[in-house]
Design a protein around this motif. Structure first.
Motif, PDB file in Angstrom:
ATOM      1  N   PRO A  36      -0.947   5.928   9.320  1.00  0.00           N
ATOM      2  CA  PRO A  36      -1.907   4.920   9.671  1.00  0.00           C
ATOM      3  C   PRO A  36      -3.257   5.762   9.949  1.00  0.00           C
ATOM      4  CG  PRO A  36       0.077   4.191  10.768  1.00  0.00           C
ATOM      5  CD  PRO A  36       0.293   5.669  10.095  1.00  0.00           C
ATOM      6  N   TYR A  57       5.524   4.404   9.274  1.00  0.00           N
ATOM      7  CA  TYR A  57       5.440   3.362  10.092  1.00  0.00           C
ATOM      8  C   TYR A  57       4.087   3.027  10.624  1.00  0.00           C
ATOM      9  CZ  TYR A  57       6.731  -0.027  13.697  1.00  0.00           C
ATOM     10  OH  TYR A  57       6.614  -1.251  14.486  1.00  0.00           O
ATOM     11  N   GLY A  58       3.671   1.744  10.738  1.00  0.00           N
ATOM     12  CA  GLY A  58       2.333   1.507  11.167  1.00  0.00           C
ATOM     13  C   GLY A  58       1.620   0.658  10.319  1.00  0.00           C
TER      14      GLY A  58
END
Length: 378
Positions: A36, A57-58
């Protein structure tokens, strides 16, 4: 599972160090890892055919164009989320049909690509898989992520051959959750499309032109979950396609197979073993379609299609298109012909079977149902 996930990301980070990086993988293909705050487009532009761009993830506030053949764009699950950037386009223009991975005259990926990278965002979409009329983009995979809140489409593809979209969640996009046109050999499985403005899954020959139905050469839509959209799945002016094992509920209409006066007609679509329940959301009339509520499966202007072994329950509404399985003459007067409706289980629909089409050769046989219009179809 959580420990494994953390360990995986830790190993990835160890391989690439800090920042955007790439780790070698099997068969000389490279995994480009994006975190991210970093640019997905930059990683996609750097990738070669067969590479993977892995999004950790994010939440990523950006869009991305893909036109590298054989590329896999993959997240780590629903927790990998693409959302519009602040001040993103309202989606007033059509998705780009140019190549987002074109090389400049010197053979390097330069200014042309930087300009192309903005086309998906400018069109109001999240992920755009884009080939050209002269050259399809082949073998792209989009997997394991969420696209949410885009003005037009979560995932959009044109001129794609062998596109796979799997384990993608498309939610609250303004028009379509996942959409394709001018594409063949597609595979769409285990996706969730929820609360999108029009269809959760939309597959068409072409969006803006009048043209006869095209052969998808065996596109498969299977094991998807479609909820709260205007229509769960729309198949428009296509031939040779299968919808199987999908769960379709809470939409205004479940599945639409749509044709019109153009030749060849839409058809040779198989709709089998889907579970279609309570598609009773109410949607107003549009310029192209009457108000919708309580429609399970609708065939309009289609030929030589098979609707079989589906479970269709409790689809109730006051639309002319309401009912469990509905054959309906298209709004431009084209009839449906030689369609076979067989061995379906229908309960609690209003009514279960409907045939208001004057086309020839349509058959209803072996269905377990209790009500029909006209009477006698059960």
């Amino acid at each position: 599972m959580k420990k494994c996930h953390i360990a995986y990301l830790a190993c990835t980070a160890a391989l690439i160090g800090t920042g955007l990086g790439a780790a070698p993988s099997v068969a000389d293909h490279t995994v480009h890892v994006v975190h991210p705050g970093q640019s997905i487009q930059k990683a996609v532009d750097a990738a070669e055919p067969g590479d993977t761009v892995l999004l950790t993830y994010g939440t990523y506030h950006q869009s991305v164009d893909v036109s590298t053949p054989g590329l896999t764009l993959r997240g780590v699950g629903r927790g990998t989320v693409l959302e519009p950037a602040a001040g993103a386009s309202t989606g007033s223009t059509a998705p780009s049909t140019g190549s987002g991975a074109a090389k400049d005259s010197k053979g390097s990926k330069g200014s042309k690509q930087t300009k192309a990278a903005t086309s998906c965002a400018a069109s109001g979409s999240g992920i755009c898989v884009v080939g050209t009329k002269d050259q399809n983009v082949d073998g792209v995979t989009i997997a394991g992520l969420t696209v949410s809140g885009f003005a037009k489409n979560g995932v959009y593809a044109t001129e794609a051959d062998g596109l796979t979209v799997r384990h993608v969640t498309a939610v609250k996009n303004g028009v379509w959750g996942i959409a394709t046109e001018h594409s063949v050999h597609g595979v769409f499985h285990d996706n969730t499309a929820r609360d999108n403005g029009d269809a959760g899954l939309f597959l068409a020959n072409t969006i803006k032109e009048e043209q006869g139905a095209t052969d998808t050469e065996g596109t498969v839509v299977e094991h998807n979950r479609l909820e709260g959209n205007r229509i769960g799945v729309t198949v428009r002016r296509l031939r040779n396609l299968t919808l199987a094992g999908n769960r379709v509920t809470g939409n205004c209409a479940g599945i639409f197979v749509v044709g019109d006066e153009n030749k060849p007609k839409a058809g040779f679509v198989t709709v089998r073993e889907n579970r279609i329940e309570r598609n009773n959301k109410s949607c107003p009339k549009t310029a192209r379609l009457d108000a919708l509520q309580g429609s399970g499966i609708v065939l309009t202007g289609a030929e030589d299609s098979l609707v079989t072994r589906n479970v269709i329950k409790d689809n109730v509404g006051k639309s002319p298109l309401s009912g469990g399985i509905v054959l309906f003459k298209s709004f431009v007067g084209t009839t449906s012909e030689r369609n076979r409706i067989s061995d379906n289980l229908l309960r609690g629909n209003s009514p279960d079977l409907v045939n208001t089409d004057t086309g020839k050769g349509n058959t209803f046989e072996g269905n377990s149902c209790r009500s029909s219009k006209p009477a006698g179809l059960c």
